[in-house]
Write a protein that holds these residues in place. Structure first.
Motif: not given
Lengths: 143, 1185
Positions: B754-760
């Motif tokens: 589930s890892g994403m290259k974008v974070t909030q």
């Protein structure tokens, strides 16, 4: 003489291709197999042209090149078998028979629990078995 | 098809000849040409030119040795001769004047005719005599002249016709007549000629087999002239078979005797093939035009099979291949022109033995190209074997008299002579003329291009690609690398998509070579990298593929050498053995190289970067972990000097440096503020993830996304890779079909999944308090004030904004659904935000203030740390309803800083403050008869009826149903302004005296006020108006609120009878008093009334007990009783029951009305002793019945 046999997957990607020729034209055979996929596509997409063959796995003669004949076979799971032979006068029944044997060899190969569907077949046993089938089959020319 | 002369390509057209009367030639030839079938005209201006069609003159020149004359199969110009020079019919045009003129003229006519006859007879040409007559002198020719002319000409009478040129209708008739006769005679001529030749065939009256072929051809051509296609086809086929026989015989002769009788072997073969080609072309054309495509294809297959093996001697092989190629090309062209006219649906009946592809010209174009290639190869071999020296002898070799034959033209002064040539001379000639011709490559490419396009139209993309591949290879061979590269480039996508690694390998090998030749370092490096990263499985490398172009067979060895080579280039190392090949390919400070790899790039296999934040939401300035994973499928380990990771927030960018290659990496061009991490080594192994985890601190709130990862290898080479999220990473192209171990990019499987290259990045925590003072439930109608207080605790508030939102608790909005359809006037709103009252400190000018019915926006002034600010929201409820109040404050802690938001919400109940109810009552002991009450049970009716002209009592109750005390200021009944009937008069008098003194209502307490109502007009409905209640919260600051509630309408009725009971308010034991029952008749009818009295033990009474009486109209009847109480206390009076016979209505006073209190003795009232009620004073008048 059978010079090339190929298994082609859903995305028209080669899963297995083996040629049985001493000459330098193995790559040419790859091209022939690849081109004959056009005919398979056309046969499958326009079933009305080949009316009675609707439920037939054997696709018949696909592609007459100058020196080869190309036959096709479509399994229920839409995997294609392509056969290239130098015998220019072949009985359909012989080819059918060959494909039937080849199909069962293929079934055994993909039934291997370590085989991932959709990936290339790397089994050596399969290769040997195919070689044996190819060697054992000789198409009797009728003419 | 353009190789063939015009006369072969088009079907033959009848030729006629007209002589004399030149002025008419244009008219006649135009008309004949437009005939169906058309007729060509050979127009001779006068009779002296007649010799052109004569047999004798032309065959004198180009004499060949006599042995030679008979040895050809077909004469080259025979067909042309028949199409242009030998007419079927000759028409002699004579003017009528010539016939009717003097003897000299007649003689001239006879001479001309005679000459014409001689010429015509030599070729069996049909003769027609046309006499041109003027319209005026139609009958000027005498009969005997006509007969004489006919005899001279030796023709039938019907072949002597008149032609009238100077009248339109007559001209048309004449032309038609002429056309018909020409057509008829031409058919006869060609039939006769054909039959003549055919007789020779049938009698086998020919010297050699060549004649057999020639005769067949002639008969077929004659048949074509008269449009007998079937016959023509049959004869062509016969001729073809005869030729075949001839070939077999020659082969036999060659085998048996070893020599040939006439022509040398090579030339004979060439001639035979030429003739066969001609026959075949004719047959194919006829078959295809007849729509017999299947037959044509069968015929072609047979033709191909018969002649394919006839290659001839090695040195002239190329002639054979050229010939074969031409067969395919011509057939393809024929097929193409035919399929344009015949729809492909006609082909569905294709028999199973022939493949569908044989119906497509593309197939033939492709094979034509293939054979032409073969020819090219043979030419090269022949040239290398046979040295070509410029020989003048070859210049004089020309096509000879016969199709497919060549001879040397010997110039002997005035005449020239054809001389036979030897095979050696011929070979040399063929080779030399080959050298003069345009390159075969151009032709091959043109053919392949046609095939490619045709396959494309036919949606056979793979076959089209194959043609394109051949085309690109041909370009490559001719050193046209730009075109070659262009075409190879187009091929790659299909092979990549379908995973044909071997085919892709071949194409990439060529592309790599092209870019090397073109000196494009960028392309060279990217193609090399892609090749090196191809999945070369042991299976495919086990079989040696030889003809794979410049890259060689796809094998691990080759892959590794390519890898080594390309990295030598980018690292700017020199490999000695490759030095000379690499002259154009340089990567250095002048030519830095930058590759980009995006999501669809084929180079993803070279370097795949996956970036995953370990957390999906982070606090600003709080460190979070990021894992960077790199994967390469290159066969050997790759060392990267430096990795730069770029984010959308450039403050976060950082660089990872390989400690071993610190000096080679161009660290100098790095921004000095950048964070630099050093690792011992960055090395990628085949199919093994390199995972690097770093912590990272975000600066700004919002999205933080890793955009690119730039890998620098060598001083001037970099690969810019678009970062990918492990959660939605696509499979690697090509490698997805391979059996390989697929590891996840991160160690933690959850992140890999589930890892994403974008974070909030969240906002910083607000340090301001937002307090909503809740003052309990709101009351409907009042202006509810809600204090909002901001207190700054750690942040100063800059450009703050307060957003206020009122939302129905059910989330539907504040409008009721039905009312929302109408225009949203404020009446329709249940709850309304009236305004925001800010503190008195700030001026309102620079405030953004926007207040709508359920939404408000207020700007907050600048607040320092520790300051506070407050405002009041003014909200009014129109209906009791709970609502949700949302307030959000957005502010910047310092100028320019991103906004911080605080959200608060509060649910507020809206409650009804007072419940107003009312009751209508009749006056005590006075009962009008209301007929409507008789019809239903007293309690069930909705509308209350009131008697007209009678006083009724209205009691209004107001109950406090809140939880706070309310102060009631006044209650009144105001006339409803909605009612337009102002003439309806209602008298209302306030009896209670509480106006002056506002009463306090504690929760639950009820307030009553009594009004009297006396309807004075006889209307059926009476509007009572509405109750107007003024109240306020019992609080100094609260404002007065007016609550209005309208009273329901009442019915008015005219009472026919009114019964009034009269009795003193109390009695004294033993003292008699009078009790009246007064029956008042208000109608103009006589009313019969029954009454009865029940005895009571407590009283002694006198009066009528039981009777029936009549009440006169508009008068009253009084029942009077004298009662003496016998006991004290609250006592029941004797009950009177009165029944109206007319209305069948009975009356009995209520218990309350018939109760009287009896004092034991006369009471002493303090207050007003003088005013003592005495029932005797009010004794009613007795009205007689």
């Amino acid at each position: 003489m059978i010079v090339c046999i190929a298994v082609v997957g859903h995305q028209n990607n080669p899963l297995y291709i083996q040629s049985f020729t001493e000459a330098d034209d193995a790559l040419k055979l790859h091209h022939i197999v690849h081109c004959s996929l056009d005919v398979v596509d056309e046969r499958v997409n326009n079933p009305k042209k080949s009316g009675p063959m609707l439920n037939e796995t054997f696709l018949g003669l696909l592609y007459p090149t100058e020196n080869y004949k190309v036959y096709g076979y479509l399994t229920n799971t839409k995997v294609k078998f392509i056969l290239v032979t130098t015998d220019l006068d072949v009985r359909d029944a012989d080819v059918r028979n060959f494909f039937r044997r080849f199909h069962s060899a293929y079934l055994d190969a993909v039934s291997n629990p370590f085989h991932v569907p959709g990936k290339k077949i790397t089994s050596k046993t399969f290769a040997e078995r195919v070689t044996n089938i190819v060697k054992s089959v000789s198409f009797h020319t009728t003419g | 098809m353009e190789h063939y002369p015009e006369e072969l390509r088009t079907p033959p057209v009848t030729l006629v000849c007209i002589v004399g009367h030149q002025d008419l030639h244009a008219t006649i030839s135009t008309h004949l040409h437009s005939e169906q079938p058309p007729i060509n005209t050979l127009a001779l201006p006068d009779f002296s030119k007649i010799s052109v069609i004569d047999k004798s003159p032309k065959e004198k020149e180009n004499q060949l040795p006599s042995a030679y004359t008979s040895s050809g199969i077909l004469k080259r110009d025979w067909l042309l001769k028949h199409r242009t020079r030998v007419p079927a019919v000759v028409a002699a045009l004579f003017d009528a004047d010539q016939l009717s003129g003097d003897a000299a003229q007649w003689l001239q006519v006879c001479t001309d005719l005679e000459n014409l006859k001689t010429v015509a007879r030599g070729r069996n040409i049909k003769l027609v005599v046309v006499i041109v007559v003027r319209f005026n002198s139609k009958d000027s020719i005498t009969e005997e002249r006509m007969v004489a002319l006919r005899k001279r000409a030796e023709v039938d009478a019907k072949y002597v016709i008149t032609f009238i040129p100077d009248d339109t209708s007559e001209l048309n008739q004449s032309l038609n007549r002429l056309g018909n006769i020409f057509g008829e005679l031409a058919v006869t001529f060609y039939r006769d000629e054909g039959r003549r030749v055919k007789t020779r065939l049938e009698k086998k009256n020919y010297g050699s087999i060549e004649f057999n072929v020639r005769y067949c051809f002639k008969v077929a051509i004659y048949a074509e002239f008269r449009r007998d296609w079937a016959e023509a086809l049959r004869m062509y086929e016969d001729g073809y078979h005869a030729l075949r026989e001839y070939v077999l015989r020659i082969q036999f002769e060659l085998q048996m005797i070893g020599t040939s009788t006439r022509l040398p072997a090579i030339q004979r073969l060439v001639e035979i093939k030429m003739v066969a080609e001609l026959f075949h072309f004719k047959i194919s054309t006829l078959l295809l035009h007849g729509g017999k495509i299947v037959e044509a294809i069968k015929w072609f297959r047979q033709h191909n099979a018969s002649y394919k093996k006839l290659t001839g001697p090695t040195q002239v092989n190329f002639l054979h291949w050229e010939w074969l190629s031409r067969q395919f090309l011509v057939f393809a062209e024929l097929l193409e022109t035919t399929s344009a006219t015949i729809s492909s649906s006609a082909l569905t009946v294709a028999d199973r033995t022939s493949s569908d592809w044989e119906f497509h010209p593309a197939y033939y174009y492709q094979l034509a190209a293939q054979f032409l290639k073969e020819k090219k190869a043979c030419v090269e071999i022949s040239v290398s074997v046979t040295p070509i020296e410029a020989d003048e002898g070859c210049d004089s070799i020309v096509p000879s008299l016969y199709v497919g034959q060549f001879a040397r033209l010997l110039d002997l002064g005035e005449t020239s002579v054809m001389q036979l040539i030897t095979d050696e001379e011929y070979t040399l000639f063929a080779l030399i003329s080959e050298g003069k011709r345009l390159g075969d490559s151009t032709e091959i490419i043109a053919l392949l291009k046609k095939a490619n396009e045709a396959y494309d139209n036919f949606k056979s993309q793979r076959a089209a690609s194959f043609c394109r591949l051949l085309m690109a290879k041909e370009y490559f061979l001719t050193s046209d690398y730009t075109n070659s590269k262009h075409h190879f480039d187009k091929l790659t996508s299909l092979y990549r998509q379908e995973g044909w690694v071997t085919l892709l390998w071949e194409v990439l090998g060529y592309l790599r070579e092209c870019s090397r030749k073109l000196g494009s370092a960028q392309d060279f490096v990217s193609y090399s990298l892609e090749m090196a990263a191809l999945p070369i499985s042991p299976i495919s490398s086990r079989q040696e593929l030889k003809d794979c172009g410049p890259a060689g067979s796809p094998s691990l060895k080759h892959v590794e050498s390519i890898h080594k080579e390309v990295f030598a280039v980018v690292r700017e190392e020199t490999l000695n053995d490759e030095e000379e090949n690499m002259d154009g390919i340089k990567v250095n400070s002048d030519h830095p190289l930058h590759l980009e790899i995006d999501l669809v790039s084929p180079l993803r296999v070279v370097l795949l970067t996956s970036v995953a934040f370990h957390e999906q939401i982070v606090k600003p300035h709080a460190p979070t972990l990021i894992t960077l994973s790199l994967l390469s499928q290159l066969p050997s380990p790759v060392e990267i000097d430096q990795l730069e990771i770029q984010f959308n927030q450039s403050e976060c960018n950082f660089i990872i440096v390989n400690a071993q290659r610190r000096e080679s990496s161009s660290i100098s061009n790095i921004h000095p503020d950048r964070r630099v991490e050093t690792v011992p080594v960055i090395q990628l192994f085949t199919n093994k993830w390199l995972r690097l985890t770093y912590d990272i601190k975000s600066v700004n709130s919002g999205k933080l996304e890793c955009t690119y990862v730039i890998a620098r290898i060598g001083p001037h080479f970099s690969i810019c890779c678009g970062a990918e999220s492990p959660a939605n990473m696509n499979d690697l192209p090509l490698w997805k079909f391979e059996e390989r171990f697929e590891a996840s990019p991160t160690k933690d499987p959850a992140i890999a999944f589930s890892g994403m290259k974008v974070t909030q990045v969240e906002e910083p925590d607000p340090q301001v308090d937002l307090i909503l003072g809740s003052a309990g439930p709101a009351l409907v109608g009042e202006n509810f004030m809600l204090p909002v207080t901001l207190t700054s605790k750690g942040h100063s508030v800059e450009s703050g904004e307060l957003k206020i939102n009122l939302v129905d608790t059910k989330g539907v909005g504040l409008l009721s659904p039905r009312e929302a359809e109408h225009s949203s006037s404020s009446d329709n709103l249940f709850v309304e935000l009236l305004g925001v009252l800010c503190g008195p400190t700030q001026d309102n000018n620079d405030n953004i203030r926007k207040v709508q019915q359920s939404f408000g926006l207020v700007s907050v002034p600048f607040l320092n740390v520790g300051d506070s600010w407050s405002c009041n929201l003014e909200i009014q409820w129109h209906r009791p309803k709970p609502i949700m109040l949302y307030i959000s404050l957005g502010y910047s802690p310092s100028s320019g800083a991103p906004k911080v938001h605080i959200h608060k919400s509060l649910q507020i109940e809206g409650k009804t403050p007072v419940v107003i109810s009312h009751r209508l009552m009749l006056p005590f002991r006075r009962d009008p008869l209301l007929l409507s009450r008789l019809k239903r049970s007293p309690e069930s009716g909705q509308a209350v009826s009131l008697p007209v002209n009678e006083t009724s009592i209205l009691v209004v109750n107001a109950t406090n149903c809140t939880e706070v005390p309310l102060r009631l200021l006044s209650m009144s009944i105001s006339e409803d302004e909605v009612t337009p009937k102002s003439k309806t008069k209602t008298t209302c008098t306030i009896q209670s005296g509480i106006d002056s003194d506002p009463s306090l209502l504690v929760p639950g307490e009820e307030f009553k006020k009594v009004f009297t109502v006396k309807p004075e007009l006889n209307v059926s409905k009476l509007n009572l108006g509405c109750v107007c209640l003024r109240w306020r919260r019992d609080h100094e600051s609260s404002k007065e609120v007016v609550t209005k509630q309208s009273l329901p309408d009442v019915n008015l009725e005219f009472p026919p009878l009114i019964i009034t009971l009269e009795c003193p308010p109390h009695g004294v034991l033993g003292e008699p008093f009078t009790y009246f029952a007064r029956i008042q008749n208000q109608t103009k009818l006589l009313q019969e009334v029954k009454f009865s009295l029940s005895d009571s033990q407590s009283f002694v009474l006198s009066g009528p007990h039981n009777d029936t009486t009549f009440v006169l109209p508009l008068s009253e009847y009084i029942l009077s009783y004298k009662l003496v109480p016998l006991s004290s206390g609250s006592l029941q009076l004797p009950r009177v029951t009165i029944t109206s016979v007319r209305y069948s209505a009975g009356f009995q006073p209520t218990t309350a009305a018939s109760t009287i209190f009896i004092f034991p003795s006369k009471p002493q009232f303090q207050s007003e002793p003088g005013k003592k009620f005495s029932p005797a004073d009010q004794a009613p008048q007795q009205i007689p019945a």
